[in-house]
Write an enzyme that holds these catalytic residues in place. Structure first.
Site, short mmCIF file in Angstrom:
data_model
loop_
_atom_site.label_atom_id
_atom_site.label_comp_id
_atom_site.label_asym_id
_atom_site.label_seq_id
_atom_site.Cartn_x
_atom_site.Cartn_y
_atom_site.Cartn_z
N SER A 107 41.29 -73.99 103.01
CA SER A 107 42.15 -72.90 103.45
C SER A 107 43.60 -73.16 103.00
CB SER A 107 42.03 -72.74 104.97
OG SER A 107 42.61 -71.54 105.41
N ASP A 214 33.90 -64.37 104.85
CA ASP A 214 35.18 -64.97 105.26
C ASP A 214 36.20 -63.85 105.43
OD1 ASP A 214 37.57 -66.32 105.56
OD2 ASP A 214 37.11 -67.83 104.05
N HIS A 244 34.61 -68.59 107.58
CA HIS A 244 35.71 -69.29 106.92
C HIS A 244 35.48 -70.79 106.77
CE1 HIS A 244 39.69 -69.99 105.44
NE2 HIS A 244 40.09 -70.67 106.50
#
Length: 269
Positions: A107, A214, A244
């Protein structure tokens, strides 16, 4: 897995907490870069797989996150966070100067890892990005257009189809559950532009892991950024239905096997 060790370094803005999952004679060193609002301690399961695979694992809590210094989730310049990540890499290299170094970023950590690869060419043997904030991530621009940043925390259910993951996240006192901060959003926008214009990662093999459900970092926005960053070799793994945090998804065994299999292929060269 050996018990984790805690290190304290001097970071760009104070104390930098670094987690180590040790190995006495590792065949490689893995550096982990965690995501926004969380901390490296959430990667214990990933570290366990990697240490069993032969790695010594190091992971800093980024500036303003976890047990590191700084106002919570306030990052005014991601270049400082990349510099801190290099300090963690230097710590690992001092302990293990010989084995190859691989970098895994999730991320926001994917953005940090991408910039690290651009700033330190030739230092990595492999790069893996999970749900990376790279390419066209429109959330910062949307929030910056508002007069006031809404206090809407990340929905735990957006992280994984495993409800235990969301429950653990919601109860974790080291996780930030408040609103995003305007300087951090501005830093995201600047760094996305910097990485987009910073060239590719060169010859380092790149693995991209992403869930196709996601909703925090949508796959279509990441794709152009990953493709710009990829140099000589890109391996892509997209997981149907996954959200995610693919390392903590219901198919995590598949995801982690893809990661270790990728590393096996690179390290065998």
């Amino acid at each position: 897995m050996a018990e984790a060790r805690a290190h304290t370094l001097t970071g760009t803005r104070g104390r930098l907490a670094v987690h180590e999952w040790p190995a006495s004679h590792p065949r490689y060193v893995a550096l982990l870069a965690h995501g926004y609002g969380e901390h490296a301690g959430r990667y214990e399961e990933v570290a366990g797989v990697l240490t069993a695979h032969g790695a010594a694992v190091y992971a800093p809590d980024h500036l303003g996150h976890g047990r590191s210094d700084g106002e919570r989730v306030l990052i005014e310049d991601f270049e400082e966070v990349v510099t801190d990540l290099r300090a963690a890499a230097d710590l690992a290299r001092t302990a293990h100067p010989g084995p190859p170094l691989v970098l895994v970023g999730h991320s926001m950590g994917g953005l940090i890892a991408a910039r690290y690869a651009q700033r330190h060419p030739g230092t990595l043997t492999a790069l893996a990005l999970s749900g990376p904030v790279i390419g066209d991530w429109e959330l910062p621009r949307r929030l910056l257009a508002l007069d006031e940043i809404p206090d809407i925390p990340i929905r735990p259910s957006a992280l994984s189809r495993d409800p235990a993951v969301g429950a653990s996240y919601a109860a974790d006192p080291l996780v930030w559950h408040g609103p995003m901060k305007r300087p951090t959003l501005r830093a995201f926008v600047r760094t996305l532009e910097t990485v987009a214009g910073g060239g590719d990662a060169g010859p380092v093999p790149l693995l991209w892991l992403h869930g196709d459900d996601d909703r925090l970092v949508p796959l279509p926005g990441s794709r152009p950024g990953v493709e710009r960053l990829a140099g000589a070799e890109l391996t892509t793994r997209i997981y149907p239905g996954a959200r995610h945090e693919v390392f903590l998804e219901t198919n995590r065994d598949e995801v982690l096997a893809d990661l270790t299999g990728f590393l096996d292929g690179v390290l065998a060269r």
